[in-house]
Design a protein around this motif. Structure first.
Motif, PDB file in Angstrom:
ATOM      1  N   THR A 163       0.816  -1.213   0.000  1.00  0.00           N
ATOM      2  CA  THR A 163       0.000   0.000   0.000  1.00  0.00           C
ATOM      3  C   THR A 163       0.849   1.262   0.000  1.00  0.00           C
ATOM      4  O   THR A 163       0.538   2.234  -0.696  1.00  0.00           O
ATOM      5  CB  THR A 163      -0.935  -0.004   1.224  1.00  0.00           C
ATOM      6  N   LYS A 204     -11.070   7.064  -9.764  1.00  0.00           N
ATOM      7  CA  LYS A 204     -11.709   6.041 -10.596  1.00  0.00           C
ATOM      8  C   LYS A 204     -11.043   5.969 -11.969  1.00  0.00           C
ATOM      9  O   LYS A 204     -10.899   4.888 -12.555  1.00  0.00           O
ATOM     10  CB  LYS A 204     -13.198   6.359 -10.753  1.00  0.00           C
ATOM     11  N   MET A 230      -7.404   4.424 -11.348  1.00  0.00           N
ATOM     12  CA  MET A 230      -7.393   3.110 -10.704  1.00  0.00           C
ATOM     13  C   MET A 230      -8.562   2.269 -11.215  1.00  0.00           C
ATOM     14  O   MET A 230      -9.656   2.792 -11.420  1.00  0.00           O
ATOM     15  CB  MET A 230      -7.514   3.257  -9.180  1.00  0.00           C
ATOM     16  N   PHE A 256     -11.051   0.607 -10.207  1.00  0.00           N
ATOM     17  CA  PHE A 256     -11.997   0.233  -9.159  1.00  0.00           C
ATOM     18  C   PHE A 256     -13.306   0.979  -9.337  1.00  0.00           C
ATOM     19  O   PHE A 256     -13.342   2.081  -9.891  1.00  0.00           O
ATOM     20  CB  PHE A 256     -11.417   0.545  -7.769  1.00  0.00           C
ATOM     21  N   ALA A 294      -5.804   4.016  -2.795  1.00  0.00           N
ATOM     22  CA  ALA A 294      -6.744   4.997  -3.340  1.00  0.00           C
ATOM     23  C   ALA A 294      -7.678   5.509  -2.247  1.00  0.00           C
ATOM     24  O   ALA A 294      -7.944   6.717  -2.152  1.00  0.00           O
ATOM     25  CB  ALA A 294      -7.547   4.363  -4.476  1.00  0.00           C
ATOM     26  N   SER A 295      -8.154   4.613  -1.408  1.00  0.00           N
ATOM     27  CA  SER A 295      -9.084   5.000  -0.347  1.00  0.00           C
ATOM     28  C   SER A 295      -8.401   5.870   0.707  1.00  0.00           C
ATOM     29  O   SER A 295      -8.995   6.826   1.218  1.00  0.00           O
ATOM     30  CB  SER A 295      -9.674   3.745   0.309  1.00  0.00           C
ATOM     31  N   SER A 323      -5.862  -5.809  -0.167  1.00  0.00           N
ATOM     32  CA  SER A 323      -6.025  -5.169  -1.482  1.00  0.00           C
ATOM     33  C   SER A 323      -5.260  -3.848  -1.459  1.00  0.00           C
ATOM     34  O   SER A 323      -5.851  -2.768  -1.322  1.00  0.00           O
ATOM     35  CB  SER A 323      -7.505  -4.923  -1.785  1.00  0.00           C
ATOM     36  N   CYS A 361      -3.650  -1.863  -3.560  1.00  0.00           N
ATOM     37  CA  CYS A 361      -3.875  -0.802  -4.538  1.00  0.00           C
ATOM     38  C   CYS A 361      -5.177  -0.060  -4.236  1.00  0.00           C
ATOM     39  O   CYS A 361      -5.228   1.171  -4.229  1.00  0.00           O
ATOM     40  CB  CYS A 361      -3.899  -1.396  -5.943  1.00  0.00           C
ATOM     41  N   SER A 362      -6.229  -0.810  -3.977  1.00  0.00           N
ATOM     42  CA  SER A 362      -7.513  -0.217  -3.620  1.00  0.00           C
ATOM     43  C   SER A 362      -7.401   0.584  -2.329  1.00  0.00           C
ATOM     44  O   SER A 362      -7.940   1.693  -2.212  1.00  0.00           O
ATOM     45  CB  SER A 362      -8.566  -1.319  -3.465  1.00  0.00           C
ATOM     46  N   GLU A 382     -15.107   2.043   1.262  1.00  0.00           N
ATOM     47  CA  GLU A 382     -13.868   1.845   2.015  1.00  0.00           C
ATOM     48  C   GLU A 382     -13.429   3.139   2.689  1.00  0.00           C
ATOM     49  O   GLU A 382     -12.935   3.124   3.821  1.00  0.00           O
ATOM     50  CB  GLU A 382     -12.764   1.324   1.092  1.00  0.00           C
ATOM     51  N   ASP A 436     -17.198   1.287  -4.494  1.00  0.00           N
ATOM     52  CA  ASP A 436     -16.342   0.476  -3.620  1.00  0.00           C
ATOM     53  C   ASP A 436     -15.355   1.363  -2.864  1.00  0.00           C
ATOM     54  O   ASP A 436     -15.099   1.155  -1.672  1.00  0.00           O
ATOM     55  CB  ASP A 436     -15.585  -0.572  -4.436  1.00  0.00           C
ATOM     56  N   ILE A 437     -14.796   2.345  -3.578  1.00  0.00           N
ATOM     57  CA  ILE A 437     -13.870   3.280  -2.931  1.00  0.00           C
ATOM     58  C   ILE A 437     -14.606   4.097  -1.875  1.00  0.00           C
ATOM     59  O   ILE A 437     -14.104   4.305  -0.764  1.00  0.00           O
ATOM     60  CB  ILE A 437     -13.226   4.223  -3.969  1.00  0.00           C
TER      61      ILE A 437
END
Length: 232
Positions: free
Chosen positions: A132, A208, A211, A213, A183-184, A177, A179-180, A221, A217-218
């Motif tokens: 991360t 978005k 990335m 995703f 972003a979050s 996760s 990468c996700s 999170e 979802d972002i």
């Protein structure tokens, strides 16, 4: 000391690792690579390793808080070899361990044995390219290139959020996760540190865009992260 449930020990040992990285003045990449090795992988695999290998090594049988602290220091040692031009020496590590680990005195040989065991538990796979911290650092650099408001995102706050998520059992799963999560954390840190009057940049659509995703979802999170950050 009797064997304790690993889950009950986890928070204290992760905090020990984070504090040790601070006291040893290690670079952030060394700390977060070590956290990935220890908290995301070693800690998750140790029970299965001891069961499948019938290990009788005293560092694993029983698994005590002191032994886990030793492995936490070993994770910093391994990480420093990969990510620092001046890696930790075994002499410095042992001296530090003598001061910080209260219930057990470890010899130099114990550190060397612990390194071998640590590597065996990880099946000698110690790559940390996909963590991360690295994704977040790269994402923030990109953000600063496309928006002046990116300069207002506090990098220290980003790292504080990462630490907090590691220190809580229920949020540590986010690191599965990376990468996700990066972003979050960027979006959450943007909301926390950038003044409201500067919230003009469409950060969610941008995230978005860069990335792969779903925006919803972002958003979910980010909400989860903010709940845990604000309740601390």
């Amino acid at each position: 000391m009797e064997t304790e449930n690993l889950s009950a020990l986890r928070i204290r040992v992760v905090k020990f690792l984070i504090q040790s990285a601070h006291d040893l003045e290690l670079a952030p990449i060394v700390k977060y690579a070590a956290l990935s090795l220890f908290a995301d992988r070693f800690y998750q695999s140790i029970s299965g390793f001891t069961s499948s290998n019938n290990s009788g090594n005293w560092l694993l049988q029983p698994i005590t808080e002191s032994n886990l602290q030793l492995f936490a220091l070993v994770s910093l040692w391994i990480s420093s070899k990969s990510h620092s031009s001046h890696p930790l020496s075994i002499k410095l590590l042992k001296s530090f361990g003598d001061k910080m680990i209260k219930e057990q005195h470890f010899m130099t040989r114990d550190f060397l044995d612990a390194e071998v065991i640590f590597m065996q538990v990880l099946n000698f796979e110690i790559g940390t390219a996909h963590i991360t911290f690295i994704y977040l650092e790269e994402l923030l650099i990109q953000f600063k290139k496309v928006a002046k408001v990116g300069e207002l995102v506090n990098w220290e706050a980003c790292m504080d959020v990462m630490d907090l998520l590691y220190e809580k059992e229920e949020t540590s799963v986010f690191y599965s996760s990376p990468c996700s999560l990066a972003a979050s954390i960027l979006v959450a840190s943007y909301l926390i540190t950038v003044p409201v009057q500067e919230w003009e940049f469409p950060i969610l659509p941008w995230v978005k865009f860069v990335m792969p995703f779903k925006e919803e979802d972002i958003i979910q999170e980010v909400k989860d992260i903010l709940v845990h950050v604000l309740e601390t």
